[in-house]
Design a protein around this motif. Sequence first.
Motif, PDB file in Angstrom:
ATOM      1  N   ALA A 220       5.299  16.374 -14.212  1.00  0.00           N
ATOM      2  CA  ALA A 220       5.312  16.106 -12.777  1.00  0.00           C
ATOM      3  C   ALA A 220       5.076  14.624 -12.483  1.00  0.00           C
ATOM      4  O   ALA A 220       5.817  13.998 -11.723  1.00  0.00           O
ATOM      5  CB  ALA A 220       4.255  16.961 -12.081  1.00  0.00           C
ATOM      6  N   GLU A 290       0.015  22.981  -8.113  1.00  0.00           N
ATOM      7  CA  GLU A 290       0.729  22.410  -9.254  1.00  0.00           C
ATOM      8  C   GLU A 290       2.220  22.723  -9.191  1.00  0.00           C
ATOM      9  O   GLU A 290       3.053  21.866  -9.517  1.00  0.00           O
ATOM     10  CB  GLU A 290       0.146  22.926 -10.570  1.00  0.00           C
ATOM     11  N   ALA A 294       5.138  19.960  -9.018  1.00  0.00           N
ATOM     12  CA  ALA A 294       6.192  19.948 -10.022  1.00  0.00           C
ATOM     13  C   ALA A 294       7.573  20.069  -9.382  1.00  0.00           C
ATOM     14  O   ALA A 294       8.529  19.406  -9.801  1.00  0.00           O
ATOM     15  CB  ALA A 294       5.973  21.084 -11.013  1.00  0.00           C
ATOM     16  N   SER A 297       8.540  16.665  -7.772  1.00  0.00           N
ATOM     17  CA  SER A 297       8.816  15.623  -8.763  1.00  0.00           C
ATOM     18  C   SER A 297      10.072  15.900  -9.571  1.00  0.00           C
ATOM     19  O   SER A 297      10.886  15.005  -9.806  1.00  0.00           O
ATOM     20  CB  SER A 297       7.606  15.474  -9.694  1.00  0.00           C
TER      21      SER A 297
END
Length: 301
Positions: A220, A290, A294, A297
């Motif tokens: 990420a 998270e 992720a 990104s």
Amino acid sequence: MVGGSGYGAIAQDCIERRRPMDSPSSPWIRKPPWVTSHGGLKRHLSLFDLVCVGVGATVGSGIFVLCGLIAHDYAGPATVISWAIAGVAACFSGLCYAELAGKYPTAGSSYAYSYVSMGELPAVIAGACLTLEYIFSASAVARSWGDKIVEYIRVNSLTWENQELWNSVLKVLDPGLGFNPMAFLVSAASVTLLLKGVKESKKVTNIFTVIKMCLVLFMAFGSLYLLNPSNLSPLVPPQFGASGIFRGATSSFFGYIGFDEICCMSGEAKNPSKNLPRAVIASLLIVTSELLLAMVSVLLG
């Protein structure tokens, strides 16, 4: 009103008398006579262990497989919105699990909660669905691991010595017709580890979960460094529209399945009435944050 079954009557009695569900005298903590006569089973899972179970069971196919499929087929850059919508739904579901886990800290997860609230038949149906969920999920994961190992050998064996030997190995590992012996070996290794006991298996779970989280964060932050804002335009591609976002959210929810496994570990958890709800909520917060990081990104990097 709590159901009139045996467990329902016990639960109602505990509620009326305000007796802690995880106290030594609680009828919810049942052990065989030969166990109680030898001092009882020791509980090994702390709050950290439970969070690792929830995060480790949840983070997987969602980030590694579904992300690209949903972006390609349904939502494009708006996949982030799809995952956010699915995350809100998963959080609501998780709050229900957290409340029931705190009120009835017994092993069984959905089966036990259905038994208490609705009786035996709904509990059997819930237990069957829960069992099928884990069977198919474990089968998919084992097959995925098996395919990756076979593909790794097939690609890299071209540069290895003894080509005939590796070709013979590939014929055994990939006989065709949908069979995958490596998937069986992965499943057998997992079962063997579980048979060693909770104390040993939790160490492996914690190690793999930490490694997995570190890899996802590395991916990420590395992608954020290469972020290309032009990939945001258009955020919602015209060919997908709002319907594509919600179709993506429907598929994205599969990526959040796994946190309910925490509730199945109640019999091994320390202070389950407090740690189970905390672990469920903490797992969902960690996984949702998270996954969204992720998605942003990877899709825009």
